[in-house]
Design a protein around this motif. Structure first.
Motif, PDB file in Angstrom:
ATOM      1  N   ASN A  26       0.828  -1.208   0.000  1.00 46.70           N
ATOM      2  CA  ASN A  26       0.000   0.000   0.000  1.00 46.70           C
ATOM      3  C   ASN A  26       0.859   1.252   0.000  1.00 46.70           C
ATOM      4  N   PRO A  71      -8.106  -3.357   2.271  1.00 46.68           N
ATOM      5  CA  PRO A  71      -7.429  -2.365   3.114  1.00 46.68           C
ATOM      6  C   PRO A  71      -7.688  -2.592   4.598  1.00 46.68           C
ATOM      7  N   MET A  74      -5.020  -3.490   7.080  1.00 47.90           N
ATOM      8  CA  MET A  74      -4.053  -2.552   7.659  1.00 47.90           C
ATOM      9  C   MET A  74      -4.443  -2.114   9.060  1.00 47.90           C
ATOM     10  N   VAL A  79      -4.712   3.174   0.293  1.00 45.78           N
ATOM     11  CA  VAL A  79      -5.505   3.813   1.340  1.00 45.78           C
ATOM     12  C   VAL A  79      -4.578   4.286   2.453  1.00 45.78           C
ATOM     13  N   PHE A  80      -4.793   5.506   2.915  1.00 45.47           N
ATOM     14  CA  PHE A  80      -3.938   6.047   3.973  1.00 45.47           C
ATOM     15  C   PHE A  80      -4.794   6.727   5.029  1.00 45.47           C
ATOM     16  N   TYR A  81      -4.301   6.699   6.251  1.00 43.21           N
ATOM     17  CA  TYR A  81      -4.993   7.422   7.316  1.00 43.21           C
ATOM     18  C   TYR A  81      -3.971   7.822   8.355  1.00 43.21           C
ATOM     19  N   ASN A  90      -0.997   4.716   9.005  1.00 45.58           N
ATOM     20  CA  ASN A  90      -0.056   3.981   8.175  1.00 45.58           C
ATOM     21  C   ASN A  90       0.740   4.911   7.282  1.00 45.58           C
TER      22      ASN A  90
END
Lengths: 376, 455
Positions: free
Chosen positions: A117, A342, A345, B84-86, B99
């Motif tokens: 990712n 996702p 994660m 996807v990032f947060y 992440n």
């Protein structure tokens, strides 16, 4: 206190293939980039290409696949290094330029997903078979290579009563035979093993009853280890009589060699693990990796995976024992594959980890006053 | 403007260019709106995911707890293929969890809104960033925090492309249809012109009848103008025919006279008779020759391609030459010809030979109608040339009629071609001069050519 061991194996079909297994120390906490074991298959031609694979798969599981690959491609020198999932993650999280393999395979799905990712992988190209299940492929950068149910293993000869065949039955069994099972149950330590943590988090999502099970495991002072192999060794030796949440591929293989071990795929639900593979951006020979993946996902490769590696062949054309289709046929309703999404994660999130682990610890120790204190 | 420019092409061009521009603008608008729609629908997902995350943040014993829901991350990847990032960030901007370390919203549009989104480049890729400001309520002293979520744009691009393509096809089909209709309409609207052209081309040189074609109102004017021209042509044509007839008739009379006189004389034996006959023949043939020369000058005057070769002229010179030439002729032997010119020359531009011809004709007319005293005069302001005689004059009602060829004054007047005044009138018109016939105080006739001063 590391020791070196060198020995030769001859493959059935290929007398000339040399298998050199280098065991470079087997301590659990080797330094981040130090592999636990290394397996080298020398090329059979003077001019050779190179394929380096870093994985968290025991070498005796993956060796048949590598051997078959080299039999088809004798000009390739294959080097396989086995790491713990944690070591592998930390090694590739820092994008190694020097010490990078061409393919990284690990059962720590969440870690692998997080790495890809973040953009640590390069495209797989057209290496994956067109028949490969689409849900085992993400962005054409990350591919699921196996289909391994998470199972319970019992020493039937050392146990009374009928074996529990579901989580609920196991809970009841642990509660009923609490005294007899003290220190005889083994499971993953979620704090030390990413794979174990994945199972914990996934189990907790399946049912709130899971925490009662942890409670019961605490009640019998379950032993916590960080990989499946020592659990199977302990079970074979009779140190443990029940193993909870073991990786199916290892367990099935061990049960094949040792009839005393009974493998139970839970009937209510069984998590299914996928080993995930990607080609790091820093790979020196990405095309060799693509070549290997093309072989692995081909029907010929899958036949080896199903019959010798027991990793669960995903190719829809592969039938018979050891194939995903056979497993689905046998346990269809109860298999819960861990999806390549996702959501994985979330299992890497430090605060989430903290919160799940503290809950785990709380439940594990709830009914159990520390035994050491009561004695002293 | 090039003569080869096609009306149809110009019309098509001026209709199709705006149409194409319109289409381009609409396509751009459609793309923007598709993007906007895609952004709006997927921003909802960012919103929902960040909300679901925010609900899992707790303050307990002065400590932050975050049980990240896996479903929130799944929501962030609408097609499952996005990265996807947060990031969970505290009040001071320190990342507590996540992440990736997502950037904060640069140039915050609505600082008061608790959720805002933006598209921005980040680590070599384009991401859509959503930032949620959360002020938690709870026991203790919870401090505000921020949740940043982001995903790559695959699903948005895909949706935007799909929406755009759907409307683009419709739009293109519409534009093509409109273009076809425009071209067809232009061809159809211009078809009466083609009909007129075909009709005119089909005609023989002598066919001057009016066009009788059904035409739209806009072309009626053109057809009317054409019909007017045709009518004038018809008139001119008839005039010419009559003129030729008249001229032939005029020439035939003296020639027949000559022939008869010669025949009569040939029967005589007496040379004195011959002499008398020859004298008559001479006079008659001179008249005929003069008639022929007058016809010639009339024709020259009316020839459509005889342009007026302009030169600077002084009227007094023309008058003097006219008088001198008249004096040399035998017909003027018993007539008193006078000259009345002013000091200061009147200068005009015109064709000298024509004005001399006009003057000669006027003098000849005066002589033939029995004047004994003729005065040629000029005036400078306005430039004018006049001839006055003491003859019988012309009745006022006859004057207009006499301007036409072969019209003679008086019922039983002397011989004359009847072209004289018509030629003068033609020359006057060619010079833009006014021809007026007046009766002087002591009788007779005064013919005046008044030129316009060049202004």
């Amino acid at each position: 206190m590391s020791f070196h061991l060198k020995h030769r194996l001859t493959h059935r079909g290929l007398q000339t293939v040399a298998l050199i297994i280098l065991l470079v120390g087997s301590t659990a906490h080797a330094s981040a980039a130090r592999p636990q074991t290394t397996l080298t298959l020398e090329a059979q031609t003077p001019q050779h290409a190179q394929l380096r694979i870093d994985g968290a798969v025991d070498e005796h599981i993956i060796a048949p696949v590598l051997t078959a690959f080299q039999a088809a491609n004798p000009h390739v020198r294959v080097v396989y290094r086995n790491f713990s999932t944690e070591a592998l993650y930390h090694h590739y999280d820092h994008l190694p330029d020097q010490d990078s393999a061409d393919l990284v395979i690990s059962s720590a799905m969440s870690r692998q997903y997080a790495l890809v990712n973040e953009g640590h992988a390069q495209p797989l190209g057209a290496s994956i078979s067109d028949h490969w299940p689409r849900d085992a492929l993400w962005r054409n950068e990350l591919v699921g290579l196996s289909f391994e149910p998470i199972v319970m293993v019992f020493r039937q000869d050392l146990l009374k009563d009928a074996l529990p065949r579901s989580h609920e039955a196991l809970l009841e069994y642990l509660t009923t035979h609490r005294e007899a099972l003290q220190d005889k149950v083994v499971t993953y330590n979620p704090a030390k093993s990413d794979t174990g943590f994945t199972f914990t988090a996934q189990d907790a999502q399946q049912s709130p009853g899971y925490w009662s099970l942890i409670n019961a495991l605490g009640g019998v002072h379950a032993v916590q280890l960080d990989s499946t192999r020592p659990m199977l060794e302990g079970l074979a030796a009779g140190r443990y009589v029940i193993g909870y949440n073991l990786i199916g591929s290892y367990a099935f293989q061990a049960a094949r060699d040792n009839p005393a071990l009974t493998v139970v795929v839970p009937e209510d639900y069984a998590l299914v693990l996928q080993r995930l593979a990607f080609i790091p951006r820093s790979a020196r020979h990405p095309n060799a990796a693509r070549h290997f993946l093309a072989f692995y996902t081909s029907e010929a490769g899958q036949q080896v995976v199903a019959t010798q590696a027991m990793l669960g062949a995903l190719h829809p054309a592969t039938r018979g024992p050891g194939s995903a289709s056979a497993l689905k046929m046998g346990f269809g309703g109860s298999l819960r594959p861990i999806h390549l999404s996702p959501g994985l994660m979330a299992l890497v999130d430090p605060l989430k980890r903290q919160s799940v682990l503290s809950r785990w610890q709380r439940e594990f120790t709830r009914n159990t006053p520390p035994p050491d204190d009561s004695i002293r | 403007m090039m003569t080869s420019t096609s009306l149809a092409r110009r019309l098509s061009l001026w209709l199709l260019i705006p149409l194409a521009l319109c289409g381009a603008v609409l396509l751009v608008t459609a793309w923007n709106s598709a993007r906007h729609t895609a952004d709006r629908s997927y921003d909802r997902l960012l919103d929902a995911a960040s909300r679901a995350m925010a609900e899992q943040v707790r303050w307990q014993h002065g400590h932050l707890w975050f049980d990240l829901p896996a479903s929130a991350l799944d929501i962030l990847a609408p097609s499952g293929q996005e990265r996807v990032f947060y990031t969970l960030v505290d009040r001071t901007g320190t990342a507590l969890s996540g992440n990736a370390h997502l950037p904060t919203m640069a140039g915050h549009d609505h600082p008061s809104a608790d959720f805002s989104t933006a598209t921005l480049p980040w680590h070599g890729m384009m991401i859509r960033l959503g930032v949620r400001q959360v002020t938690p309520s709870g026991w203790g002293e919870p401090s505000p925090f921020e949740i940043r979520v982001a995903h790559t744009l695959e699903a948005r691009d895909h949706l935007a492309r799909e929406l755009f393509m759907a409307s683009a096809w419709r739009l293109l089909a519409m534009l093509i249809l409109a273009a076809l209709v425009v071209v067809w309409l232009i061809r159809r609207s211009l078809s009466p012109l083609r009909v007129i052209r075909r009709e005119l081309r089909r005609r023989s040189a002598n066919d001057l009848s009016p066009l009788a074609l059904p035409t739209p109102r806009e072309l009626k004017e053109l057809v009317n103008a054409l019909n007017d021209l045709l009518a004038r042509q018809r008139g001119a044509h008839a005039e010419q025919q009559r003129f030729i007839g008249d001229a032939s008739h005029q020439l035939r009379t003296p020639l027949a006279g000559l022939s008869a006189r010669a025949e009569l004389a040939l029967r005589q034996e007496d040379p004195a008779q011959w002499h008398a006959a020859l004298k008559v023949l001479h006079v008659t043939s001179t008249d005929a020759a003069r008639l022929a020369s007058q016809l010639l000058s009339w024709t020259r005057l009316h020839h459509p391609e005889s342009g007026l070769e302009n030169e600077a002229l002084t009227l007094s010179t023309i008058a003097r030459h006219g008088v001198v030439r008249a004096m040399e002729q035998t017909g003027f032997r018993h007539i008193d010809v006078g000259l009345d010119t002013e000091q200061g020359d009147a200068t005009i531009t015109g064709a000298g030979w024509q004005l001399e011809e006009a003057l000669a004709n006027l003098l000849d007319n005066a002589r033939r109608y029995g004047a004994s005293c003729i005065t040629v005069g000029t005036r400078a302001d306005p430039p004018s040339l006049w001839v006055e005689d003491d003859g019988p004059g012309i009745e006022a009602h006859e004057r207009a009629e006499l301007m036409k060829p072969f019209r003679r004054g008086g019922q039983n007047g002397p011989t004359g071609s009847g072209l004289g005044l018509a030629i003068v009138d033609g020359i006057a018109r060619a010079h833009g001069a006014d021809l007026t016939l007046t009766t002087p105080s002591r009788g007779g006739l005064r013919v005046t050519l008044t030129f316009r001063t060049p202004s």
